[in-house]
Design a protein around this motif. Structure first.
Motif, PDB file in Angstrom:
ATOM      1  N   SER A   1       0.834  -1.215   0.000  1.00 24.24           N
ATOM      2  CA  SER A   1       0.000   0.000   0.000  1.00 24.24           C
ATOM      3  C   SER A   1       0.862   1.256   0.000  1.00 24.24           C
ATOM      4  N   GLY A   2       1.927   1.224   0.804  1.00 22.09           N
ATOM      5  CA  GLY A   2       2.827   2.378   0.843  1.00 22.09           C
ATOM      6  C   GLY A   2       3.474   2.645  -0.489  1.00 22.09           C
ATOM      7  N   PHE A   3       3.975   1.594  -1.126  1.00 23.45           N
ATOM      8  CA  PHE A   3       4.565   1.759  -2.451  1.00 23.45           C
ATOM      9  C   PHE A   3       3.525   2.243  -3.461  1.00 23.45           C
ATOM     10  N   GLY A   4       2.323   1.658  -3.389  1.00 26.01           N
ATOM     11  CA  GLY A   4       1.282   2.024  -4.345  1.00 26.01           C
ATOM     12  C   GLY A   4       0.930   3.496  -4.268  1.00 26.01           C
ATOM     13  N   LEU A   5       0.704   3.998  -3.045  1.00 23.67           N
ATOM     14  CA  LEU A   5       0.324   5.405  -2.901  1.00 23.67           C
ATOM     15  C   LEU A   5       1.477   6.333  -3.272  1.00 23.67           C
ATOM     16  N   SER A   6       2.700   5.992  -2.861  1.00 25.73           N
ATOM     17  CA  SER A   6       3.854   6.845  -3.160  1.00 25.73           C
ATOM     18  C   SER A   6       4.097   6.956  -4.661  1.00 25.73           C
ATOM     19  N   PHE A   7       4.060   5.826  -5.346  1.00 26.38           N
ATOM     20  CA  PHE A   7       4.279   5.856  -6.791  1.00 26.38           C
ATOM     21  C   PHE A   7       3.123   6.537  -7.520  1.00 26.38           C
ATOM     22  N   TRP A   8       1.917   6.354  -7.015  1.00 25.19           N
ATOM     23  CA  TRP A   8       0.756   7.010  -7.618  1.00 25.19           C
ATOM     24  C   TRP A   8       0.918   8.530  -7.572  1.00 25.19           C
ATOM     25  N   ILE A   9       1.298   9.047  -6.408  1.00 18.32           N
ATOM     26  CA  ILE A   9       1.467  10.493  -6.276  1.00 18.32           C
ATOM     27  C   ILE A   9       2.620  10.990  -7.142  1.00 18.32           C
ATOM     28  N   SER A  10       3.744  10.286  -7.132  1.00 24.35           N
ATOM     29  CA  SER A  10       4.910  10.750  -7.895  1.00 24.35           C
ATOM     30  C   SER A  10       4.664  10.690  -9.393  1.00 24.35           C
ATOM     31  N   ILE A  11       3.985   9.639  -9.863  1.00 21.59           N
ATOM     32  CA  ILE A  11       3.676   9.550 -11.297  1.00 21.59           C
ATOM     33  C   ILE A  11       2.659  10.619 -11.680  1.00 21.59           C
ATOM     34  N   GLY A  12       1.674  10.842 -10.795  1.00 19.59           N
ATOM     35  CA  GLY A  12       0.709  11.908 -11.058  1.00 19.59           C
ATOM     36  C   GLY A  12       1.370  13.266 -11.125  1.00 19.59           C
ATOM     37  N   ALA A  13       2.387  13.485 -10.277  1.00 21.88           N
ATOM     38  CA  ALA A  13       3.113  14.758 -10.288  1.00 21.88           C
ATOM     39  C   ALA A  13       3.883  14.943 -11.590  1.00 21.88           C
ATOM     40  N   TYR A  14       4.250  13.825 -12.230  1.00 19.76           N
ATOM     41  CA  TYR A  14       4.946  13.918 -13.518  1.00 19.76           C
ATOM     42  C   TYR A  14       3.995  14.405 -14.613  1.00 19.76           C
ATOM     43  N   PHE A  15       2.762  13.908 -14.601  1.00 22.19           N
ATOM     44  CA  PHE A  15       1.797  14.286 -15.633  1.00 22.19           C
ATOM     45  C   PHE A  15       1.076  15.594 -15.303  1.00 22.19           C
ATOM     46  N   TYR A  16       0.931  15.885 -14.016  1.00 20.76           N
ATOM     47  CA  TYR A  16       0.295  17.140 -13.598  1.00 20.76           C
ATOM     48  C   TYR A  16       1.232  17.860 -12.633  1.00 20.76           C
ATOM     49  N   PRO A  17       2.361  18.353 -13.140  1.00 19.42           N
ATOM     50  CA  PRO A  17       3.377  18.945 -12.252  1.00 19.42           C
ATOM     51  C   PRO A  17       2.892  20.237 -11.606  1.00 19.42           C
ATOM     52  N   PRO A  18       3.284  20.453 -10.357  1.00 21.34           N
ATOM     53  CA  PRO A  18       2.938  21.710  -9.687  1.00 21.34           C
ATOM     54  C   PRO A  18       3.736  22.868 -10.261  1.00 21.34           C
ATOM     55  N   THR A  19       3.197  24.041 -10.123  1.00 18.39           N
ATOM     56  CA  THR A  19       3.902  25.231 -10.578  1.00 18.39           C
ATOM     57  C   THR A  19       4.664  25.833  -9.403  1.00 18.39           C
ATOM     58  N   ASN A  20       5.983  25.820  -9.512  1.00 22.22           N
ATOM     59  CA  ASN A  20       6.836  26.365  -8.454  1.00 22.22           C
ATOM     60  C   ASN A  20       7.742  27.432  -9.065  1.00 22.22           C
ATOM     61  N   PRO A  21       7.244  28.640  -9.220  1.00 19.82           N
ATOM     62  CA  PRO A  21       8.044  29.682  -9.885  1.00 19.82           C
ATOM     63  C   PRO A  21       9.293  30.037  -9.091  1.00 19.82           C
ATOM     64  N   THR A  22      10.363  30.257  -9.817  1.00 19.12           N
ATOM     65  CA  THR A  22      11.607  30.671  -9.185  1.00 19.12           C
ATOM     66  C   THR A  22      11.555  32.165  -8.876  1.00 19.12           C
ATOM     67  N   LEU A  23      12.463  32.610  -8.033  1.00 17.73           N
ATOM     68  CA  LEU A  23      12.545  34.030  -7.704  1.00 17.73           C
ATOM     69  C   LEU A  23      13.080  34.803  -8.923  1.00 17.73           C
ATOM     70  N   PRO A  24      12.737  36.067  -9.034  1.00 15.06           N
ATOM     71  CA  PRO A  24      13.135  36.837 -10.221  1.00 15.06           C
ATOM     72  C   PRO A  24      14.642  37.071 -10.311  1.00 15.06           C
ATOM     73  N   THR A  25      15.133  37.123 -11.532  1.00 20.23           N
ATOM     74  CA  THR A  25      16.535  37.433 -11.797  1.00 20.23           C
ATOM     75  C   THR A  25      16.604  38.485 -12.899  1.00 20.23           C
ATOM     76  N   SER A  26      17.790  39.020 -13.106  1.00 19.03           N
ATOM     77  CA  SER A  26      17.952  40.118 -14.061  1.00 19.03           C
ATOM     78  C   SER A  26      19.121  39.841 -15.007  1.00 19.03           C
ATOM     79  N   VAL A  27      19.043  40.423 -16.204  1.00 16.36           N
ATOM     80  CA  VAL A  27      20.153  40.374 -17.164  1.00 16.36           C
ATOM     81  C   VAL A  27      20.573  41.793 -17.552  1.00 16.36           C
ATOM     82  N   ASP A  28      20.136  42.774 -16.768  1.00 15.47           N
ATOM     83  CA  ASP A  28      20.434  44.166 -17.094  1.00 15.47           C
ATOM     84  C   ASP A  28      21.932  44.458 -17.100  1.00 15.47           C
ATOM     85  N   GLY A  29      22.681  43.714 -16.311  1.00  9.92           N
ATOM     86  CA  GLY A  29      24.106  43.995 -16.214  1.00  9.92           C
ATOM     87  C   GLY A  29      24.973  43.197 -17.161  1.00  9.92           C
TER      88      GLY A  29
END
Length: 619
Positions: free
Chosen positions: A452-480
Motif C-alpha cells: 500500500s505504501g509503495f502504491g500510494l507513493s508511486f501514484w502520487i509521484s507519477i501523477g506529479a509527472y503528468f500534472y506537475p505543480p507550478t513552483n516559480p523561481t525568484l526573479p533574476t535580471s540580465v540588465d548587467g
C-alpha cells in the motif's frame, strides 16, 4: 561578461584533478592487498567490524551528502532562496531516532543485510519486495550521482558528458571491488576533506571579491533571497518550515535508519557505542556541509545579481551554476578549478562506492543465499562468496553507468534525489517501523502495508509527472550583462513547473499530485504503518508475548528507564524483553561487545535455524 570569456582547464588543474583519482585508487589498492587482501565476506562487506566512529561518520556524510548536495543545493538557493536551509533542523531528530530506536536492534542481531530482519519479523515475501525496491532505488540514485559530476566536468572542461560518466563509474568500480568496505570508508574520509576545502575556497574568494560576506547577504536580502522562515501549513508549498523539518526527518530517517548502505557502516563498528557515536559525529558535519553549500548559492547570486547566467544563455541548467562560477571567477588561479572538480568528483565517488558495496551485500545475502536455501543447495564457501560479491560490485557499476545516460532527462539533481528517497525510502522505513515499534503487527500487515505504501507513493509521484505543480523561481535580471551576439536571453526554466497552455483544466485529484515532494517519505511511511496495523488486527494480530524481543526496538527501556517496573511493563505492550542487563551492558561507556561473543553466537544460531526452517511468522 560574455560567453566565451570563461577560463578553461590548465595542465595544473588536470594534475590536481588526477591526483585525487590516484589517491582514491591507491587507497583501494592498499586495502585490496593489506593483511592478505579482502578474502572473506566479513572483510569485504563489513570491514571486519573494526572501523572507528569518526571514519564511519565521515563515510555517512560522503555517502549521502555528496555531488548532489554540492551541485544541487547552491542551485536551489540561487533559484528559490534560503528556505531549504531549514532542513538542517531535521537532522538532530533523525539522529536521535536512528541512534536509539533503529541501530540497537540491527547491531544486536549482527546481520549482514538489514533486509534479513524483515524475514525474521514478517515473511520472506516482505524481505524480497523490500530488497527489490532497494536495488532499484540504489541503481537509480547512483545514476543521478554519476550524472551530476559529469555535468560539472562538461560545463568547466568541455569534456564529453557521457565520457565523464564512464570515467567516474569505472574508477569507482575499480577501487570498490578491490578494497571492499574498508577502502570505501577511508576514501570517503579523504574525499570529504576535499569537498570541504573546495566549498570553503569558493566562499572565501567570493567574500573577498564582493567586499565581505555581509555584503553578499545584503545583496541577497535586497533581492528577496533571504526567505528562510515560511510557516505556511499548505502541504502543496514546495518548501516550508513544516515539510522541511517533519518531512525531512522522515526522508533522512529512511536513509540513516534502515538503508543498507548506512546500516552496513554501523555494523562495521566494533561496538554499539561506536555505531551511535558515528551518527552523532556525522550530525555537525551534515549541518556544516549544507550550510556551506547554501552560502555558495548566496555567493553565486550576489555575483550574478544583474546578469543571470541561465537567462543570458551561459549555462543551460541551474545545476551548472556552481562550476560556471568557479571557472568564471576562480579560473585565473591555476589549480583551483581542478580542486573544485575534484571535490565534485569526490562526492560522486563516495556515494557510488557505498552503493556498489551495499548492493553486492544485499544481492549475496537476500538473493543468492535464499535461492540456494530454497533449493537445498550448499552455501558458497566464503572465498567463493567473496569473489562473487566483487563480481557483483563490478556488474552493478556497469549498470549504474548505463542508467546514468538517462539521468539528464530527470530534472534538477537535488529534487530528483530527494524524491527518489521519499517514494521508495518512505515505505521501506514504514515496514521497519511497523516491525520495530508495533508488536501486534503480523506478516499480512507487513506485506499489505508495504504494498500500500509503495502504491500510494508511486501514484502520487507519477501523477506529479503528468500534472506537475507550478513552483516559480525568484526573479533574476540580465540588465548587467555585456551585450554579445552569442548571448541569448531566454526565460528561466522553472523547476518542476508546467508551462501554462490553453487546454482542459486539471482534474480535482491533481491537487493530490501537487503535494510537496518533501512529504513523500512521510506519506509512504505512515501509510505502511496505518494499513499494516489495520490489516494485522483484521487478520489476527500477533500476541506480543510470541514476538522475539530481539526484533523489537528497545526505545521503551531507554525512554522509560526511570519509571517503576509496573509502568514499564505497561508501555512494553506485553513484549517480554527479559534482557535489561543486556541493554545496560550495550549502553555503558565501554560498549565493548567482546565479552558477549558466546551469547551472540547462540542468538545467531537461533536466527539461522529460524530461517533454515522456512518459518515466516515469529521466533
Amino acid at each position: 561578461m560574455s560567453a566565451g570569456e570563461v577560463a578553461s582547464f590548465t595542465i595544473i588543474d588536470y594534475v590536481v584533478f588526477a591526483l585525487v583519482l590516484v589517491i582514491s585508487a591507491a587507497i583501494g589498492i592498499y586495502y585490496g592487498f593489506k593483511d592478505g587482501g579482502q578474502q572473506t565476506t566479513q572483510k569485504f562487506l563489513m570491514a571486519d567490524r573494526s572501523m572507528r566512529f569518526f571514519a564511519v561518520g565521515f563515510s555517512l556524510l560522503a555517502s549521502w551528502m555528496s555531488a548532489i548536495a554540492l551541485l544541487g543545493t547552491p542551485a536551489e538557493c540561487y533559484l528559490f532562496g534560503t528556505e531549504f536551509w531549514v532542513v538542517i533542523l531535521s537532522y538532530p531528530l533523525m539522529t536521535m531516532l536512528t541512534a536509539h530506536c533503529y541501530i540497537p536492534v540491527f547491531y544486536r542481531l549482527k546481520l549482514t543485510s538489514v533486509y534479513e530482519y524483515l524475514e525474521l519479523r514478517f515473511s520472506i515475501l516482505v524481505r524480497v519486495i523490500a530488497t527489490g525496491a532497494f536495488i532499484f532505488y540504489m541503481v537509480m540514485y547512483m545514476s543521478v550521482v554519476l550524472y551530476a559530476p559529469a555535468l560539472a566536468l562538461n560545463a568547466v572542461t568541455g569534456l564529453s558528458l557521457y565520457g565523464s560518466i564512464v570515467g567516474i563509474g569505472l574508477v569507482c568500480t575499480f577501487y570498490t571491488s578491490l578494497g571492499g568496505l574498508k577502502a570505501v570508508i577511508w576514501t570517503d574520509v579523504f574525499q570529504s576533506c576535499i569537498m570541504f576545502i573546495g566549498l570553503l575556497t569558493i566562499i572565501i574568494q567570493g567574500s573577498v571579491a564582493l567586499d565581505g560576506f555581509g555584503n553578499i547577504w545584503e545583496i541577497n536580502k535586497q533581492n528577496g533571497r533571504i526567505n528562510t522562515w515560511d510557516f505556511s501549513v499548505d502541504i502543496t508549498n514546495r518548501h516550508t518550515v513544516w515539510n522541511l523539518i517533519i518531512g525531512g526527518t522522515f526522508t533522512w530517517l529512511g536513509i540513516f535508519g534502515c538503508n543498507q548502505a548506512s546500516v552496513q557502516r554501523y555494523l562495521s563498528c566494533p561496538t554499539l557505542r561506536d555505531a551511535k557515536l558515528s551518527l552523532y559525529f556525522n550530525l555537525p558535519l551534515m549541518s556544516l556541509l549544507i550550510s556551506l553549500t547554501m552560502m555558495c548559492g548566496l555567493v553565486i547570486f550576489a555575483m550574478y545579481a544583474d546578469c543571470d547566467p541561465i537567462k543570458a544563455g551561459y549555462v543551460s541548467k541551474a545545476d551548472q551554476l556552481l562550476p560556471f562560477y568557479v571557472m568564471d571567477q576562480l579560473g585565473f588561479i591555476k589549480g583551483l578549478p581542478g580542486l573544485f572538480v575534484a571535490a565534485i568528483f569526490s562526492g560522486a565517488l563516495s556515494t557510488v562506492s557505498s552503493g556498489l558495496n551495499s548492493l553486492a551485500a544485499v544481492t549475496l545475502e537476500d538473493v543468492i543465499k535464499p535461492f540456494q536455501r530454497g533449493r537445498n543447495m550448499a552455501f558458497l564457501p566464503d572465498p567463493t562468496a567473496t569473489l562473487v560479491t566483487k563480481i557483483l560490485a563490478c556488474c552493478y557499476g556497469v549498470v549504474a553507468i548505463g542508467m546514468a545516460f538517462a539521468s539528464s532527462k530527470l530534472g534538477p539533481v537535488l529534487q530528483v534525489a530527494l524524491s527518489l528517497l521519499g517514494v521508495i525510502g518512505g515505505p521501506i522505513l514504514g515496514v521497519y517501523s511497523l516491525g520495530l515499534f508495533f508488536p501486534w503487527a503480523n506478516k499480512w500487515g507487513g506485506l499489505i502495508g508495504l504494498l500500500s505504501g509503495f502504491g500510494l507513493s508511486f501514484w502520487i509521484s507519477i501523477g506529479a509527472y503528468f500534472y506537475p505543480p507550478t513552483n516559480p523561481t525568484l526573479p533574476t535580471s540580465v540588465d548587467g550583462c555585456y551585450e554579445s551576439e552569442n548571448a541569448t536571453f531566454t526565460t528561466m526554466t522553472m523547476i518542476s513547473t508546467a508551462v501554462p497552455t490553453a487546454g482542459p483544466p486539471d482534474p480535482p485529484i491533481a491537487d493530490l499530485y501537487h503535494v510537496s515532494y518533501m512529504w513523500y517519505s512521510a506519506i509512504g511511511c505512515l501509510t505502511v504503518v496505518v494499513v499494516g496495523l489495520i490489516t494485522s488486527f483484521i487478520t489476527g494480530r500477533t500476541d506480543p508475548k510470541e514476538v522475539n524481543p530481539k526484533l523489537i526496538s528497545p526505545i521503551v527501556e531507554t525512554v522509560f528507564c526511570c519509571m517503576p517496573e509496573s509502568w514499564r511493563e505497561t508501555v512494553r505492550c506485553g513484549v517480554e524483553f527479559g534482557y535489561d542487563d543486556d541493554l545496560k551492558e550495550e549502553e555503558n561507556a565501554s560498549g565493548d561487545y567482546s565479552g558477549r561473543e558466546e551469547d551472540q553466537r547462540k542468538i545467531n544460531e537461533k536466527l539461522e535455524l529460524h530461517i533454515m526452517n522456512g518459518v515466516d511468522t515469529h521466533l
